[in-house]
Design a protein around this motif. Structure first.
Motif, PDB file in Angstrom:
ATOM      1  N   ASP A 238       0.814  -1.215   0.000  1.00 22.70           N
ATOM      2  CA  ASP A 238       0.000   0.000   0.000  1.00 22.70           C
ATOM      3  C   ASP A 238       0.845   1.261   0.000  1.00 22.70           C
ATOM      4  O   ASP A 238       0.330   2.358   0.179  1.00 22.70           O
ATOM      5  CB  ASP A 238      -0.924   0.002   1.228  1.00 22.70           C
ATOM      6  CG  ASP A 238      -0.157  -0.261   2.528  1.00 22.70           C
ATOM      7  OD1 ASP A 238       1.092  -0.194   2.497  1.00 22.70           O
ATOM      8  OD2 ASP A 238      -0.797  -0.539   3.548  1.00 22.70           O
ATOM      9  N   GLY A 239       2.161   1.110  -0.179  1.00 25.24           N
ATOM     10  CA  GLY A 239       3.053   2.261  -0.223  1.00 25.24           C
ATOM     11  C   GLY A 239       3.636   2.641   1.114  1.00 25.24           C
ATOM     12  O   GLY A 239       4.563   3.458   1.175  1.00 25.24           O
ATOM     13  N   ASP A 240       3.109   2.068   2.216  1.00 19.49           N
ATOM     14  CA  ASP A 240       3.583   2.410   3.557  1.00 19.49           C
ATOM     15  C   ASP A 240       4.631   1.399   4.035  1.00 19.49           C
ATOM     16  O   ASP A 240       4.513   0.196   3.768  1.00 19.49           O
ATOM     17  CB  ASP A 240       2.419   2.425   4.554  1.00 19.49           C
ATOM     18  CG  ASP A 240       1.415   3.529   4.227  1.00 19.49           C
ATOM     19  OD1 ASP A 240       1.853   4.568   3.696  1.00 19.49           O
ATOM     20  OD2 ASP A 240       0.210   3.327   4.488  1.00 19.49           O
ATOM     21  N   LEU A 241       5.638   1.901   4.752  1.00 20.82           N
ATOM     22  CA  LEU A 241       6.687   1.028   5.278  1.00 20.82           C
ATOM     23  C   LEU A 241       6.220   0.488   6.634  1.00 20.82           C
ATOM     24  O   LEU A 241       6.633   0.946   7.694  1.00 20.82           O
ATOM     25  CB  LEU A 241       8.001   1.789   5.409  1.00 20.82           C
ATOM     26  CG  LEU A 241       8.527   2.438   4.122  1.00 20.82           C
ATOM     27  CD1 LEU A 241       9.937   2.966   4.321  1.00 20.82           C
ATOM     28  CD2 LEU A 241       8.504   1.455   2.954  1.00 20.82           C
ATOM     29  N   THR A 242       5.348  -0.506   6.566  1.00 21.63           N
ATOM     30  CA  THR A 242       4.761  -1.115   7.754  1.00 21.63           C
ATOM     31  C   THR A 242       5.460  -2.425   8.086  1.00 21.63           C
ATOM     32  O   THR A 242       6.251  -2.957   7.284  1.00 21.63           O
ATOM     33  CB  THR A 242       3.272  -1.396   7.526  1.00 21.63           C
ATOM     34  OG1 THR A 242       3.148  -2.324   6.421  1.00 21.63           O
ATOM     35  CG2 THR A 242       2.521  -0.113   7.188  1.00 21.63           C
ATOM     36  N   LEU A 243       5.150  -2.971   9.256  1.00 22.74           N
ATOM     37  CA  LEU A 243       5.715  -4.254   9.651  1.00 22.74           C
ATOM     38  C   LEU A 243       5.329  -5.341   8.656  1.00 22.74           C
ATOM     39  O   LEU A 243       6.154  -6.187   8.283  1.00 22.74           O
ATOM     40  CB  LEU A 243       5.242  -4.617  11.056  1.00 22.74           C
ATOM     41  CG  LEU A 243       5.669  -5.999  11.582  1.00 22.74           C
ATOM     42  CD1 LEU A 243       7.181  -6.104  11.658  1.00 22.74           C
ATOM     43  CD2 LEU A 243       5.037  -6.258  12.954  1.00 22.74           C
ATOM     44  N   HIS A 244       4.086  -5.349   8.203  1.00 23.79           N
ATOM     45  CA  HIS A 244       3.632  -6.360   7.250  1.00 23.79           C
ATOM     46  C   HIS A 244       4.447  -6.296   5.966  1.00 23.79           C
ATOM     47  O   HIS A 244       4.933  -7.324   5.463  1.00 23.79           O
ATOM     48  CB  HIS A 244       2.151  -6.158   6.939  1.00 23.79           C
ATOM     49  CG  HIS A 244       1.655  -7.023   5.806  1.00 23.79           C
ATOM     50  ND1 HIS A 244       1.387  -8.374   5.962  1.00 23.79           N
ATOM     51  CD2 HIS A 244       1.403  -6.727   4.493  1.00 23.79           C
ATOM     52  CE1 HIS A 244       1.005  -8.876   4.802  1.00 23.79           C
ATOM     53  NE2 HIS A 244       0.988  -7.899   3.900  1.00 23.79           N
ATOM     54  N   ASN A 245       4.610  -5.101   5.412  1.00 24.61           N
ATOM     55  CA  ASN A 245       5.366  -4.975   4.170  1.00 24.61           C
ATOM     56  C   ASN A 245       6.840  -5.295   4.379  1.00 24.61           C
ATOM     57  O   ASN A 245       7.498  -5.865   3.493  1.00 24.61           O
ATOM     58  CB  ASN A 245       5.213  -3.554   3.613  1.00 24.61           C
ATOM     59  CG  ASN A 245       3.852  -3.324   2.979  1.00 24.61           C
ATOM     60  OD1 ASN A 245       3.217  -4.264   2.491  1.00 24.61           O
ATOM     61  ND2 ASN A 245       3.381  -2.081   2.989  1.00 24.61           N
ATOM     62  N   ALA A 246       7.377  -4.932   5.536  1.00 27.09           N
ATOM     63  CA  ALA A 246       8.785  -5.233   5.810  1.00 27.09           C
ATOM     64  C   ALA A 246       9.007  -6.740   5.856  1.00 27.09           C
ATOM     65  O   ALA A 246       9.943  -7.263   5.240  1.00 27.09           O
ATOM     66  CB  ALA A 246       9.205  -4.589   7.132  1.00 27.09           C
ATOM     67  N   ARG A 247       8.151  -7.450   6.566  1.00 23.56           N
ATOM     68  CA  ARG A 247       8.312  -8.900   6.652  1.00 23.56           C
ATOM     69  C   ARG A 247       8.119  -9.572   5.297  1.00 23.56           C
ATOM     70  O   ARG A 247       8.875 -10.485   4.933  1.00 23.56           O
ATOM     71  CB  ARG A 247       7.319  -9.468   7.664  1.00 23.56           C
ATOM     72  CG  ARG A 247       7.713  -9.211   9.109  1.00 23.56           C
ATOM     73  CD  ARG A 247       6.690  -9.751  10.083  1.00 23.56           C
ATOM     74  NE  ARG A 247       7.171  -9.650  11.464  1.00 23.56           N
ATOM     75  CZ  ARG A 247       6.412  -9.876  12.524  1.00 23.56           C
ATOM     76  NH1 ARG A 247       5.134 -10.243  12.381  1.00 23.56           N
ATOM     77  NH2 ARG A 247       6.921  -9.764  13.741  1.00 23.56           N
TER      78      ARG A 247
END
Length: 351
Positions: A238-247
């Motif tokens: 979604d474009g955000d550097l979140t924990l979900h996207n990082a993992r």
């Protein structure tokens, strides 16, 4: 990007250009290495008060820990130009003489991989560092003449990943020696927040913690993984550097929760499943994972040893209890854990 590159401490030319935009410009902005920064600050400020060039500085430590960045900061703090070269580029004494003879007074010369400099150039450097003079040999054979050439006072900043390979006469000519340690997770998080701000990509605290934990204590790897997470978030998230996207991004690049990559896990898996935990020789281990022995020894092994997953014994490489646990395997009753039989008596490879 190949998965090995994701956690390699080395950087190619393109990545060094990207790193340039993220480098801190002053000692105050430099994160980590507190003791080195404090000592270096004293060396530089003392030299400035005396209006003299600082002592020559040697920095040792693994790749990606900030040696080049500190060399740039030294020149910036002194307000003098910086000349950059490397040991492999100095093949003859004449190459070094050409560099030294064009230095301006007070200039900083950064010599990366100083341990790989040719021996004739190394001997010329002794005199240059101590007496600010080089002897240029004109002619050949019995008629050769050494002409002394004065050079401007300068500060040499040498960087090496293998301090033990430097000859004692060269080490002794450095007035200050700094050893660069690996970074802890808190320091890496601070670096990640700063880099994310410069990249215009706000970073969630949980994502920063996740990336830092997989960065092998190395800022270069942390910044590289941050860029990979940003790419994933922009393309598949979604474009955000979140924990979900990082993992999701780090799993895609096969970097596990402790920073081990495909090659690291392959080495441990072969060592445990095929050789029952070792000991096993380096060459045998390298062939088993389809890599050169030099790659295993210099790229993967230092991190595995530092992390407590691998032991180097006089009889070969051995998997530790921590490695068995991390890989989810049960060691056999006769597992060596530091001593025992050798799989290939002709190939201990423990040096």
């Amino acid at each position: 990007m190949h998965e090995r590159e994701a956690v390699s401490p080395e950087a190619d030319v393109d990545e060094r250009r990207l790193e340039g935009a993220l480098r801190p410009r002053s000692l105050e902005d430099f994160v980590g290495q507190e003791r080195v920064r404090e000592q270096l600050s004293l060396v530089l400020h003392s030299a400035q008060r005396r209006n003299r060039a600082p002592d020559h500085i040697l920095m040792s430590g693994g790749p990606g820990l900030g040696k080049t960045t500190l060399a740039m900061i030294i020149a910036a703090e002194l307000g003098v130009p910086l000349r950059i070269t490397s040991g492999p580029a100095i093949e003859r004494s004449g190459d070094l003489a050409a560099v030294l003879s064009t230095l301006q007074e007070g200039e900083v010369l950064f010599l990366d991989e100083i341990h790989r400099m040719a021996r004739p150039a190394e001997e010329m450097l002794y005199v240059a560092m101590e007496d600010f003079r080089v002897d240029v040999v004109v002619g050949k054979g019995p008629g050769a003449t050494a002409i002394p050439l004065d050079i401007a006072p300068f500060t040499l900043v040498g960087a090496t990943t293998r301090a033990g390979m430097l000859p004692a006469p060269l080490r002794d000519r450095f007035g200050f020696t700094a050893h660069m340690d690996f970074y802890d997770a808190d320091e890496l998080e601070r670096i990640l927040y700063r880099s994310a701000g410069l990249l215009g990509a706000p970073l969630d605290p949980e994502a920063a913690r996740e990336i830092a934990g997989r960065s092998r204590g190395t800022p270069r790897i942390a910044n590289r993984l941050l860029r990979r997470v940003r790419d994933y978030a922009e393309v598949r998230g979604d474009g955000d550097l979140t924990l979900h996207n990082a993992r999701a991004a780090l799993d895609l690049y096969e970097v596990d929760a402790l920073g081990l990559d495909r090659l690291d896990r392959a080495i441990l898996d072969v060592l445990m499943r095929r050789f029952r935990g070792g000991p096993v020789g380096l060459s045998t281990l390298a062939v088993s994972v389809g890599e050169e022995a030099e790659t295993v020894e210099e790229v993967a092994e230092p991190f595995l040893v530092r992390s407590g997953f691998l032991a180097r014994t006089p009889r070969g490489r051995v998997a530790t209890p921590q490695a068995w646990e991390h890989m989810g395997l049960t060691p056999p009753p006769d597992a060596a854990f530091g001593a025992g039989r050798v799989e290939d008596a002709a190939d201990t490879g423990a040096a």
